[in-house]
Write a protein that holds these residues in place. Structure first.
Motif, mmCIF file in Angstrom:
data_model
loop_
_atom_site.group_PDB
_atom_site.id
_atom_site.type_symbol
_atom_site.label_atom_id
_atom_site.label_comp_id
_atom_site.label_asym_id
_atom_site.label_seq_id
_atom_site.Cartn_x
_atom_site.Cartn_y
_atom_site.Cartn_z
ATOM 1 N N GLU A 41 59.453 25.719 -100.159
ATOM 2 C CA GLU A 41 58.266 25.317 -99.403
ATOM 3 C C GLU A 41 58.404 25.677 -97.929
ATOM 4 O OE1 GLU A 41 56.023 21.206 -97.990
ATOM 5 O OE2 GLU A 41 57.385 21.149 -99.709
ATOM 6 N N GLY A 42 59.587 25.408 -97.357
ATOM 7 C CA GLY A 42 59.813 25.736 -95.952
ATOM 8 C C GLY A 42 59.778 27.225 -95.700
ATOM 9 N N ARG A 44 58.074 29.395 -97.376
ATOM 10 C CA ARG A 44 56.664 29.807 -97.452
ATOM 11 C C ARG A 44 55.936 29.500 -96.141
ATOM 12 N NH1 ARG A 44 52.291 27.069 -97.936
ATOM 13 N NH2 ARG A 44 53.425 25.147 -98.434
ATOM 14 N N ARG A 45 56.233 28.364 -95.547
ATOM 15 C CA ARG A 45 55.552 27.984 -94.306
ATOM 16 C C ARG A 45 56.021 28.821 -93.116
ATOM 17 N NH1 ARG A 45 55.228 21.478 -93.907
ATOM 18 N NH2 ARG A 45 54.069 22.085 -92.019
ATOM 19 N N LEU A 46 57.247 29.331 -93.174
ATOM 20 C CA LEU A 46 57.716 30.218 -92.103
ATOM 21 C C LEU A 46 57.065 31.598 -92.190
ATOM 22 C CD1 LEU A 46 61.507 29.306 -91.932
ATOM 23 C CD2 LEU A 46 59.809 28.967 -90.128
ATOM 24 N N ASP A 47 56.784 32.052 -93.402
ATOM 25 C CA ASP A 47 56.005 33.271 -93.624
ATOM 26 C C ASP A 47 56.502 34.433 -92.765
ATOM 27 O OD1 ASP A 47 54.051 34.969 -94.556
ATOM 28 O OD2 ASP A 47 52.528 34.282 -93.135
ATOM 29 N N ARG A 61 55.208 28.440 -86.047
ATOM 30 C CA ARG A 61 55.217 27.912 -87.405
ATOM 31 C C ARG A 61 55.943 26.574 -87.497
ATOM 32 N NH1 ARG A 61 54.956 33.354 -87.554
ATOM 33 N NH2 ARG A 61 53.598 34.312 -89.135
ATOM 34 N N GLY A 64 54.353 22.572 -86.613
ATOM 35 C CA GLY A 64 53.821 21.608 -87.565
ATOM 36 C C GLY A 64 54.861 20.636 -88.084
ATOM 37 N N ALA A 65 56.133 21.016 -87.984
ATOM 38 C CA ALA A 65 57.223 20.144 -88.421
ATOM 39 C C ALA A 65 57.826 19.369 -87.251
ATOM 40 C CB ALA A 65 58.315 20.967 -89.105
ATOM 41 N N PRO A 119 64.113 26.826 -92.760
ATOM 42 C CA PRO A 119 63.204 26.351 -93.811
ATOM 43 C C PRO A 119 63.353 24.864 -94.131
ATOM 44 C CG PRO A 119 64.132 28.476 -94.425
ATOM 45 C CD PRO A 119 64.889 28.010 -93.214
ATOM 46 N N PHE A 122 61.261 21.613 -92.376
ATOM 47 C CA PHE A 122 59.966 21.102 -92.823
ATOM 48 C C PHE A 122 60.120 19.909 -93.772
ATOM 49 C CE2 PHE A 122 59.131 25.504 -91.639
ATOM 50 C CZ PHE A 122 57.965 25.385 -90.898
#
Length: 260
Positions: A41-42, A44-47, A61, A64-65, A119, A122
């Protein structure tokens, strides 16, 4: 020899990053059941996309965390490092490993910090643990950078906190309901070679417990064995144990709770 990511050879550094990212992706595909869902999940959010991420893109990015990164060159003195982490600022090395060390670097570098640690930030449980450890270490050591000598009692407390961070945040393993094991340590998730040896049971695993607080790690070679915890909460329970054992220190953790 490690090289700075903003050097004149930035093209070759980007290639090292791309090779590392590709190999990391292949490792995740082959051993997906051993990768904790919170890490995926982390990631993916870092992208990351196709290019080596910049400090600016990482901060955007991570906002948000509740985190940001700061670029550093190589190792920081321990007080400086934990003082940053205690404020939700993660130090990211501007050095990157040579291609011949693509699967394992003898010291933290950009790949280790970005692929290994970021990652997880998050995941609230992980974030609380890493910040609590940093704040507790800072309370033991003090924030005065000119003070190099601490008492034996403080040294014992600090070493226990440090070893807990090693065997959880860097080389942590958890029991999982499917594969039997999740890799959560940054030093493992960013080093496919060592992680693969664990998955194939080529190194001994012991249940995580208080004895981990007496075990050091190797900084220049693969570890000879690892500890596997039943659940992430075992690390928090061990943190509470350290705080209750060292009663001369009053510890205040991330949630504001006082540990005596």
């Amino acid at each position: 020899m490690f090289a700075e990511i903003d050097s004149a050879e930035s093209g070759s550094k980007n290639r090292v990053w791309q090779v590392a990212l590709d190999r990391h992706g292949a490792f995740r595909s082959q051993f997906s059941e051993y990768i904790h869902p919170k890490y995926i999940e982390g990631l993916r959010r870092l992208d990351f996309g196709d290019k080596m991420p910049t400090v600016g893109s990482l901060n955007s990015r991570l906002a948000g965390a509740g985190w940001q990164v700061r670029e550093v060159r190589g190792y920081l003195p321990v007080r400086e490092y934990i003082a940053l982490v205690a404020r939700h600022v993660f130090p990211v090395s501007c050095l990157i490993r040579p291609i011949e060390c693509i699967d394992y670097a003898p010291e933290p570098d950009f790949i280790h910090d970005v692929l290994g640690h970021l990652p997880w930030l998050f995941w609230p449980d992980y974030s609380r643990l890493i910040v609590s450890l940093a704040r507790l270490m800072l309370q033991v050591l003090g924030e005065d950078l000119t003070v190099e000598i601490i008492s034996d009692e403080k040294q014992l407390a600090f070493e226990s906190l440090l070893r807990l961070s090693w065997w959880s945040l860097e080389f942590g393993l958890l029991r999982s309901p499917d594969s039997g094991m999740w890799i959560i340590g940054a030093g493992l998730i960013s080093a496919p070679g060592e992680a693969t040896a664990i998955i194939r049971r080529e190194v001994p695993l012991k249940p995580f417990g208080h004895d981990a607080l007496a075990c050091d790690i190797s900084f220049s070679t693969h570890q000879e064995g690892f500890f596997i915890a039943g659940e992430f909460g075992d690390y928090v329970k061990t943190l509470d144990l350290i705080c209750s054992r060292d009663k001369k220190f009053v510890f205040t953790t991330l949630d504001g709770a006082v540990r005596r």
